[in-house]
Write a protein that holds these residues in place. Sequence first.
Motif, PDB file in Angstrom:
ATOM      1  N   SER A 133       0.833  -1.340  -0.038  1.00 53.19           N
ATOM      2  CA  SER A 133       0.038   0.051  -0.031  1.00 53.19           C
ATOM      3  C   SER A 133       0.826   1.071   0.112  1.00 53.19           C
ATOM      4  O   SER A 133       2.033   1.250   0.384  1.00 53.19           O
TER       5      SER A 133
ATOM      6  N   THR B 194       2.410   4.698  -7.722  1.00 56.42           N
ATOM      7  CA  THR B 194       1.373   3.778  -8.061  1.00 56.42           C
ATOM      8  C   THR B 194       1.872   2.403  -8.794  1.00 56.42           C
ATOM      9  O   THR B 194       1.277   1.413  -8.503  1.00 56.42           O
TER      10      THR B 194
ATOM     11  N   ASP C   1      -3.100   5.433  -0.559  1.00 55.31           N
ATOM     12  CA  ASP C   1      -4.265   4.647  -0.152  1.00 55.31           C
ATOM     13  C   ASP C   1      -4.968   5.315   1.219  1.00 55.31           C
ATOM     14  O   ASP C   1      -5.851   5.207   1.382  1.00 55.31           O
ATOM     15  N   LYS C   2      -3.753   5.349   1.881  1.00 58.03           N
ATOM     16  CA  LYS C   2      -4.443   5.955   3.349  1.00 58.03           C
ATOM     17  C   LYS C   2      -3.287   7.034   3.622  1.00 58.03           C
ATOM     18  O   LYS C   2      -2.215   7.165   3.237  1.00 58.03           O
TER      19      LYS C   2
ATOM     20  N   LYS D 102      -8.582   6.108   5.447  1.00 56.65           N
ATOM     21  CA  LYS D 102      -8.361   5.972   3.895  1.00 56.65           C
ATOM     22  C   LYS D 102      -8.271   7.318   3.124  1.00 56.65           C
ATOM     23  O   LYS D 102      -8.805   8.240   3.749  1.00 56.65           O
TER      24      LYS D 102
END
Lengths: 224, 255
Positions: free
Chosen positions: B35, B195, B218-219, B233
């Motif tokens: 992530s 990404t 993502d977070k 999130k």
Amino acid sequence: MSNLLPALTQLRENLTTMMEMVKSMFSSAYTAVKTNDLTIVEDIIHKENRVNALELLIDAECENIIALYNPVAVDLRFVLSVSRINYNLERMGDLSVSIAKYIKQLKESFDPELMKQARTDEMFQTCLSMLENAIDAFSNQDTAVARKIFYQDELVDEINILSNTLIAEHSQKNPEKIRTNLFLFSIIKKLERFGDMSENIAEEIIFHIEAQVLKHTKPAKQKP
Amino acid sequence: MTNEKNIAIEAKNVNVYYGTKHVLKDINIAIEKNSVVAFIGPSGCGKSTFIRCFNRMNDFIESFRKEGDIIINNKEIYDRSIQVEELRKEVGMVFQKPNPFPKTIFENVVYGLRIQGENNKKTLRETAEKCLRDAALWDEVKDDLNKSALELSGGQQQRLCIARTLAVKPSIILMDEPASALDPISTSKIEDLITVLKKDYTIVIVTHNMQQAARVSDKTAFFYLGDMVEFEKTQTLFTNPQKELTQNYITGRFG
């Protein structure tokens, strides 16, 4: 960032002005229905131009704020909700104009007894009150007032359904009144749409303040 | 100490002090594998101190003191049994300013491998190509591998530094403001790269650019005066933050 707050304040002021103008147009349309006063009709048509100009101005302001300041969270929700309220208000202005134009085309007054039975007066007053509540909710950030609009819309819908039968029966009994009754029928349909748009505005106010999406969720709207 | 199966980094009750100054206050966070997590907050909030804890970059600061546990690969990384060099192979870092060595592009990428004693030319060549490809730089430099890295643009140098980080096969990449010195096109390339890289790596990024945090992570964790105010999130944090302090910061109403 420092210019964002003044831009949001300006946007809020312009939308409030637009709300007041549409309220004035609708209120005038109501008076025109009651009095058949054609000077009022011209005034409503004149105001429509100003509402249209305001709609374009508010659209441009929303676009600029998003492009220049990248608003997030409550600010983004505010800009999105203003953009959508703006769209609904412009349509509500159009509905007021349509009602006024029907009055211009009328050859005779509406049957007072039919209007009474069809609760047209109550429908107009409820629609006006819905818009007033929307203005109050928007100005004071009050979602409890916004939620009142959902209940008021139920009343508007109820009167709309009731009027269908009444107008149909009255027209059967008084065929010479069909043309006039059709205008009344059309006005009632416009009022029903006006109520729906007030409800849309209430949803947007709640979205802005509470970050809740209430579109297409009838049961959720009933919860405080 | 063990990590949950899908957790790459876990901090438990972490407090950090510089002398008597309490700079991180009882931080608890679990960062999922593969992530991208962004740390945001005003200058001095502790976000860079925290990210530097993950590969012990603060060890050089004399007044630095840490309490609590930071667990990576089932080990508390400040445990005496941990060799910092091994930890930094596992947890790579990319800095704000690109810092290529005054060597060729090729030698920059394979530098870490050479330090580890790898001298097989084929291995070095294959690793260099793979890492430059993964860092989205290969097409731009494949014919100039023997040129000095210092001849590259700032954006290319930063991607070279990412390639150099990848060469030692870390599982976690820390990025401290990796694009703040770059133009928008180079920034966009780094963001695209983040990404893509998250398929194979866990990435923690410190950024002052909130739109960047919103775009790539993502977070997001928001830090303020040593506290981690909110960890959510990214989509939620930037549309409907739960804490008023977060909302005031991200909407620019702060201070």
